[in-house]
Design a protein around this motif. Structure first.
Motif, PDB file in Angstrom:
ATOM      1  N   ARG A 155       0.818  -1.365  -0.080  1.00 40.54           N
ATOM      2  CA  ARG A 155       0.071   0.007   0.018  1.00 40.54           C
ATOM      3  C   ARG A 155       0.905   1.320  -0.052  1.00 40.54           C
ATOM      4  O   ARG A 155       0.707   2.066  -0.683  1.00 40.54           O
ATOM      5  N   GLN A 156       1.804   1.178   0.781  1.00 43.09           N
ATOM      6  CA  GLN A 156       2.759   2.609   0.671  1.00 43.09           C
ATOM      7  C   GLN A 156       3.681   2.492  -0.282  1.00 43.09           C
ATOM      8  O   GLN A 156       3.843   3.546  -0.825  1.00 43.09           O
ATOM      9  N   VAL A 157       4.073   1.495  -1.090  1.00 40.75           N
ATOM     10  CA  VAL A 157       4.863   1.394  -2.290  1.00 40.75           C
ATOM     11  C   VAL A 157       4.032   1.957  -3.193  1.00 40.75           C
ATOM     12  O   VAL A 157       4.519   2.824  -4.118  1.00 40.75           O
ATOM     13  N   LEU A 158       2.797   1.753  -3.474  1.00 43.98           N
ATOM     14  CA  LEU A 158       1.783   2.268  -4.691  1.00 43.98           C
ATOM     15  C   LEU A 158       1.506   3.370  -4.372  1.00 43.98           C
ATOM     16  O   LEU A 158       1.491   4.345  -5.273  1.00 43.98           O
ATOM     17  N   ALA A 159       1.362   3.946  -2.936  1.00 42.66           N
ATOM     18  CA  ALA A 159       1.066   5.466  -2.592  1.00 42.66           C
ATOM     19  C   ALA A 159       2.226   6.281  -3.112  1.00 42.66           C
ATOM     20  O   ALA A 159       1.949   7.372  -3.472  1.00 42.66           O
ATOM     21  N   ALA A 160       3.177   5.854  -3.323  1.00 38.96           N
ATOM     22  CA  ALA A 160       4.635   6.575  -3.419  1.00 38.96           C
ATOM     23  C   ALA A 160       4.906   6.546  -5.105  1.00 38.96           C
ATOM     24  O   ALA A 160       5.636   7.332  -5.458  1.00 38.96           O
ATOM     25  N   ARG A 161       4.013   6.036  -5.643  1.00 39.71           N
ATOM     26  CA  ARG A 161       4.080   5.989  -7.221  1.00 39.71           C
ATOM     27  C   ARG A 161       2.721   6.379  -7.812  1.00 39.71           C
ATOM     28  O   ARG A 161       1.870   6.568  -7.184  1.00 39.71           O
ATOM     29  N   SER A 162       2.778   6.591  -9.079  1.00 39.60           N
ATOM     30  CA  SER A 162       1.532   7.008  -9.772  1.00 39.60           C
ATOM     31  C   SER A 162       1.537   6.278 -11.240  1.00 39.60           C
ATOM     32  O   SER A 162       2.641   5.930 -11.616  1.00 39.60           O
ATOM     33  N   GLY A 163       0.219   6.091 -11.674  1.00 40.71           N
ATOM     34  CA  GLY A 163      -0.124   5.645 -12.832  1.00 40.71           C
ATOM     35  C   GLY A 163       0.583   4.234 -13.463  1.00 40.71           C
ATOM     36  O   GLY A 163       0.537   3.578 -12.721  1.00 40.71           O
ATOM     37  N   ILE A 164       1.370   4.364 -14.437  1.00 39.33           N
ATOM     38  CA  ILE A 164       1.812   3.330 -14.984  1.00 39.33           C
ATOM     39  C   ILE A 164       3.144   2.634 -13.941  1.00 39.33           C
ATOM     40  O   ILE A 164       3.245   1.489 -13.948  1.00 39.33           O
ATOM     41  N   ASP A 165       3.666   3.733 -13.561  1.00 33.47           N
ATOM     42  CA  ASP A 165       4.858   3.290 -12.489  1.00 33.47           C
ATOM     43  C   ASP A 165       4.252   2.404 -11.225  1.00 33.47           C
ATOM     44  O   ASP A 165       4.961   1.411 -10.993  1.00 33.47           O
ATOM     45  N   ALA A 166       2.949   2.800 -10.956  1.00 35.65           N
ATOM     46  CA  ALA A 166       2.451   1.888  -9.942  1.00 35.65           C
ATOM     47  C   ALA A 166       1.979   0.613 -10.401  1.00 35.65           C
ATOM     48  O   ALA A 166       2.197  -0.292  -9.701  1.00 35.65           O
ATOM     49  N   ASP A 167       1.621   0.427 -11.528  1.00 29.80           N
ATOM     50  CA  ASP A 167       0.977  -0.647 -12.220  1.00 29.80           C
ATOM     51  C   ASP A 167       2.181  -1.585 -12.435  1.00 29.80           C
ATOM     52  O   ASP A 167       2.265  -2.921 -12.043  1.00 29.80           O
ATOM     53  N   GLN A 168       3.145  -1.130 -12.911  1.00 27.14           N
ATOM     54  CA  GLN A 168       4.617  -2.001 -12.926  1.00 27.14           C
ATOM     55  C   GLN A 168       4.987  -2.354 -11.698  1.00 27.14           C
ATOM     56  O   GLN A 168       5.610  -3.580 -11.449  1.00 27.14           O
ATOM     57  N   ALA A 169       5.035  -1.534 -10.415  1.00 25.30           N
ATOM     58  CA  ALA A 169       5.662  -2.020  -8.996  1.00 25.30           C
ATOM     59  C   ALA A 169       4.603  -3.191  -8.729  1.00 25.30           C
ATOM     60  O   ALA A 169       5.046  -4.126  -8.070  1.00 25.30           O
ATOM     61  N   LEU A 170       3.491  -3.166  -8.815  1.00 27.67           N
ATOM     62  CA  LEU A 170       2.459  -4.003  -8.361  1.00 27.67           C
ATOM     63  C   LEU A 170       2.619  -5.451  -9.076  1.00 27.67           C
ATOM     64  O   LEU A 170       2.657  -6.377  -8.534  1.00 27.67           O
ATOM     65  N   GLU A 171       2.764  -5.197 -10.532  1.00 29.00           N
ATOM     66  CA  GLU A 171       2.955  -6.272 -11.149  1.00 29.00           C
ATOM     67  C   GLU A 171       4.394  -6.996 -10.764  1.00 29.00           C
ATOM     68  O   GLU A 171       4.534  -8.406 -10.466  1.00 29.00           O
ATOM     69  N   ALA A 172       5.264  -6.231 -10.731  1.00 27.87           N
ATOM     70  CA  ALA A 172       6.636  -6.735 -10.066  1.00 27.87           C
ATOM     71  C   ALA A 172       6.613  -7.577  -8.875  1.00 27.87           C
ATOM     72  O   ALA A 172       7.102  -8.598  -8.528  1.00 27.87           O
ATOM     73  N   SER A 173       6.166  -6.935  -8.032  1.00 34.90           N
ATOM     74  CA  SER A 173       5.837  -7.267  -6.635  1.00 34.90           C
ATOM     75  C   SER A 173       5.102  -8.733  -6.487  1.00 34.90           C
ATOM     76  O   SER A 173       5.341  -9.665  -5.757  1.00 34.90           O
ATOM     77  N   LEU A 174       3.810  -8.583  -7.210  1.00 31.65           N
ATOM     78  CA  LEU A 174       3.176  -9.875  -7.227  1.00 31.65           C
ATOM     79  C   LEU A 174       3.741 -11.086  -7.626  1.00 31.65           C
ATOM     80  O   LEU A 174       3.723 -12.087  -7.377  1.00 31.65           O
ATOM     81  N   GLY A 175       4.665 -10.398  -9.079  1.00 30.14           N
ATOM     82  CA  GLY A 175       5.470 -11.549  -9.446  1.00 30.14           C
ATOM     83  C   GLY A 175       6.267 -12.520  -8.562  1.00 30.14           C
ATOM     84  O   GLY A 175       6.639 -13.589  -8.553  1.00 30.14           O
ATOM     85  N   GLU A 176       7.119 -11.398  -7.844  1.00 32.55           N
ATOM     86  CA  GLU A 176       7.892 -12.164  -6.769  1.00 32.55           C
ATOM     87  C   GLU A 176       7.290 -13.012  -5.623  1.00 32.55           C
ATOM     88  O   GLU A 176       7.486 -14.160  -5.267  1.00 32.55           O
ATOM     89  N   VAL A 177       6.005 -12.467  -5.275  1.00 28.94           N
ATOM     90  CA  VAL A 177       5.255 -13.290  -4.284  1.00 28.94           C
ATOM     91  C   VAL A 177       4.694 -14.655  -4.644  1.00 28.94           C
ATOM     92  O   VAL A 177       4.863 -15.655  -4.188  1.00 28.94           O
ATOM     93  N   ILE A 178       4.265 -14.681  -6.066  1.00 27.17           N
ATOM     94  CA  ILE A 178       3.824 -15.715  -6.662  1.00 27.17           C
ATOM     95  C   ILE A 178       5.008 -16.611  -6.763  1.00 27.17           C
ATOM     96  O   ILE A 178       4.727 -18.118  -6.509  1.00 27.17           O
ATOM     97  N   ALA A 179       6.261 -16.314  -7.290  1.00 28.26           N
ATOM     98  CA  ALA A 179       7.391 -17.219  -7.527  1.00 28.26           C
ATOM     99  C   ALA A 179       7.905 -17.814  -5.935  1.00 28.26           C
ATOM    100  O   ALA A 179       8.078 -18.940  -6.118  1.00 28.26           O
ATOM    101  N   MET A 180       7.743 -16.990  -5.173  1.00 28.98           N
ATOM    102  CA  MET A 180       8.284 -17.423  -3.673  1.00 28.98           C
ATOM    103  C   MET A 180       7.032 -18.329  -3.116  1.00 28.98           C
ATOM    104  O   MET A 180       7.698 -19.154  -2.436  1.00 28.98           O
ATOM    105  N   LEU A 181       5.921 -18.255  -3.333  1.00 31.72           N
ATOM    106  CA  LEU A 181       4.676 -18.928  -2.573  1.00 31.72           C
ATOM    107  C   LEU A 181       4.350 -20.119  -3.550  1.00 31.72           C
ATOM    108  O   LEU A 181       3.196 -20.479  -3.447  1.00 31.72           O
ATOM    109  N   LYS A 182       4.761 -20.388  -4.600  1.00 32.02           N
ATOM    110  CA  LYS A 182       4.247 -21.329  -5.609  1.00 32.02           C
ATOM    111  C   LYS A 182       4.027 -22.669  -5.124  1.00 32.02           C
ATOM    112  O   LYS A 182       3.050 -23.324  -5.574  1.00 32.02           O
TER     113      LYS A 182
END
Length: 199
Positions: A155-182
């Motif tokens: 939530r704090q990471v996304l609040a610090a970013r905007s628009g496409i940058d926030a979307d890219q950060a969310l995609e990258a972070s969820l990618g890491e979570v999925i890889a770690m918790l597969k």
């Protein structure tokens, strides 16, 4: 950089620390907020607040059962010696050249070092390369409320970013979570469900 410290370090090791601050300070971070600890060699340690607690003392025990005025309660809150204590898990550090490392810190900070809340620029800098591998520190630590902590941090990471940058950060972070918790489907679903509430 945030110029006002929120408190001072009480105890630490290379995985985290406990800090103490006054009850009345308005800049006290919330659960999941990112903080930094500048060191004397110009390195900085970054961490996330994962627990906040206020211990009692003999006076509080007495006041809790007594019929006292609002002024006495406020006086106790404003002037008490027992601090708010926060537990912080370290998620990385910055060296003297300004390079951010998403690894365990090389050595702990010292007692009474000052702790500062991270502003949006500092949050962006810590996550600027799109790498969220440091989330493993949270997700693999059974003593942390991992799902809630990851969600609050994102939530704090996304609040610090905007628009496409926030979307890219969310995609990258969820990618890491999925890889770690597969291989841990229940926890993965818990994280994804919790993160969906902040979108």
């Amino acid at each position: 950089m945030s110029p006002i410290p929120i408190g001072r370090l009480l105890r630490a090791n290379t995985t985290g620390c406990d800090i103490g601050c006054k009850v009345t300070q308005g800049s006290t971070p919330s659960f999941g907020d990112m903080v930094r600890i500048p060191l004397t060699n110009h390195n900085q340690i970054y961490g996330l607040v994962y627990d906040i607690h206020i211990d009692d003392d003999g006076l509080v025990n007495q006041l809790a059962t007594a019929d006292v005025s609002r002024e006495i309660i406020e006086d106790n809150r404003q002037n008490r010696n027992v601090p708010v204590e926060m537990s912080v898990v370290f998620i990385g550090w910055e060296d003297t050249h300004g390079k951010v490392h998403h690894t365990r810190v090389p050595y702990p900070p010292l007692t009474l070092d000052e702790i500062f809340p991270c502003d949006e620029e500092e949050v962006r800098k810590f996550t600027q390369d799109g790498s969220f591998g440091y989330l493993r520190i949270i997700l693999r630590n059974l003593e942390l409320p991992a799902v809630d902590l990851v969600t609050a941090h994102l939530r704090q990471v996304l609040a610090a970013r905007s628009g496409i940058d926030a979307d890219q950060a969310l995609e990258a972070s969820l990618g890491e979570v999925i890889a770690m918790l597969k291989d841990d489907y229940p926890q993965l679903m818990d994280v994804l469900s919790a993160v969906s509430e902040i979108l």
